[in-house]
Design a protein around this motif. Sequence first.
Motif, mmCIF file in Angstrom:
data_model
loop_
_atom_site.group_PDB
_atom_site.id
_atom_site.type_symbol
_atom_site.label_atom_id
_atom_site.label_comp_id
_atom_site.label_asym_id
_atom_site.label_seq_id
_atom_site.Cartn_x
_atom_site.Cartn_y
_atom_site.Cartn_z
ATOM 1 N N GLN A 167 -7.154 -2.321 -2.342
ATOM 2 C CA GLN A 167 -5.879 -2.676 -1.726
ATOM 3 C C GLN A 167 -4.861 -1.548 -1.931
ATOM 4 O O GLN A 167 -4.081 -1.220 -1.029
ATOM 5 C CB GLN A 167 -5.348 -3.975 -2.337
ATOM 6 C CG GLN A 167 -3.994 -4.435 -1.808
ATOM 7 C CD GLN A 167 -4.017 -4.777 -0.328
ATOM 8 O OE1 GLN A 167 -5.057 -5.160 0.216
ATOM 9 N NE2 GLN A 167 -2.868 -4.616 0.341
ATOM 10 N N GLN A 168 -4.885 -0.924 -3.101
ATOM 11 C CA GLN A 168 -3.986 0.188 -3.387
ATOM 12 C C GLN A 168 -4.290 1.376 -2.467
ATOM 13 O O GLN A 168 -3.364 2.041 -1.981
ATOM 14 C CB GLN A 168 -4.161 0.597 -4.859
ATOM 15 C CG GLN A 168 -3.211 1.678 -5.329
ATOM 16 C CD GLN A 168 -3.314 1.885 -6.824
ATOM 17 O OE1 GLN A 168 -3.011 0.994 -7.616
ATOM 18 N NE2 GLN A 168 -3.760 3.064 -7.232
ATOM 19 N N PHE A 227 -7.956 -1.997 -6.517
ATOM 20 C CA PHE A 227 -7.862 -0.566 -6.198
ATOM 21 C C PHE A 227 -8.049 -0.338 -4.698
ATOM 22 O O PHE A 227 -7.372 0.502 -4.097
ATOM 23 C CB PHE A 227 -8.901 0.229 -6.984
ATOM 24 C CG PHE A 227 -8.885 1.696 -6.670
ATOM 25 C CD1 PHE A 227 -7.737 2.461 -6.895
ATOM 26 C CD2 PHE A 227 -9.999 2.321 -6.130
ATOM 27 C CE1 PHE A 227 -7.713 3.822 -6.591
ATOM 28 C CE2 PHE A 227 -9.979 3.676 -5.829
ATOM 29 C CZ PHE A 227 -8.836 4.423 -6.058
ATOM 30 N N GLU A 238 -2.908 0.644 1.041
ATOM 31 C CA GLU A 238 -1.459 0.823 1.125
ATOM 32 C C GLU A 238 -1.062 2.293 1.027
ATOM 33 O O GLU A 238 -0.186 2.759 1.758
ATOM 34 C CB GLU A 238 -0.780 0.014 0.016
ATOM 35 C CG GLU A 238 -0.950 -1.492 0.186
ATOM 36 C CD GLU A 238 -0.452 -2.282 -1.014
ATOM 37 O OE1 GLU A 238 0.000 -1.638 -2.005
ATOM 38 O OE2 GLU A 238 -0.534 -3.527 -0.985
#
Length: 369
Positions: free
Chosen positions: A260-261, A258, A264
């Motif tokens: 990393q999400q 999450f 991004e």
Amino acid sequence: MPVAAAHVAGIVEELAPRRLAEEWDNPGWQLGDPRRLVKSVLVALDPAPAVLERARELGAELVVTHHPLVFRPLKHLRLDLPEEALAAAFLNAGIAVYSAHTNLDNAPGGTSDVLAARLGLEKVEVLAPREAEKLYKIVTFVPPEHVDAVHRALTAAGAGWIGNYSHCSFQVEGTGTFLPLEGTNPFIGRQGVLERVHEVRLETIVPAPKLGEAVSRMLKAHPYEEVAYDVYPLARAGQTYGLGRVGELAEALPLAAFAQQVKEALDLAGLWYSGDGGQPVRRVAVCGGSGASLAGRARAAGADVLVTGDVKYHEAQAARLGRLAVIDAGHAGTENPVITALTAHLKERLAAEGVQVSAYLAPPERRFC
């Protein structure tokens, strides 16, 4: 056709009413003349030197920022002090500055709502409610052939909204009576004759800040010389205002995935998180800017993780002891999305009015957060 800078500020306040600002804050006009005509507006997170230069390049007469240029009262205006020299530079360039700060944070569709949407949260609620909007019901009586016109006028003023539904009203037919006396000029009937007319009772709901405009537009659209109408306060509250949001992901993710999400989704060079990278997260609390103080609220709301910025070491440790993971995506990183949304709001409203005023988005600084 250019418009006064104050008119542009009014469009900003449609999204972020100043009454929603925290008491310690200083949103609104920072410097410049609200009466000045503007053709270009630059929207930015901060009133920074790079923003001033960009405004000069565009020929923008107004800069709208999230963070105020003047946060604490100035005791002087010295050119050897950086912040005061920047204020003087804006003045010398003839560029006005207007800010929407915590009023934008607290507003529906504001900082944390935009952040929650960017992160894909569903079933979103206010994390720290501050107040609920007061609602009123307007009731008037209209000849059948004029109902649509009066209804449109009320809707144009912001009446008739219930959740995601617009143009909400109730209409029922009945008989109205009146006796036009000497000196009247009745739309229907004659002086001295008791009239019985077919009318429609039209009622709709309106939030308190839009009540005056709704009544004014209704009166202008109504055909009668003397308009009968009632305004009732409602016990039912409208939208809730406040800081932060809490919602759910479509499906649970490990904390590391999450994070990393989030990186991004917010187009960040980096971020940090506190917690077990393998722990599942589903319920997510967010607060754009500095929201570590809402950790207790996040835990109470059942959140698995809080996404915010400016988290101190001991704040992260305390949250972890309370089994709340924290993702620090940076102050600017969590607020940049609302600047894009605010720019879009200005563009849409200015275009709808048919005025020749351009709104530009200042590119965010790409930082390691």
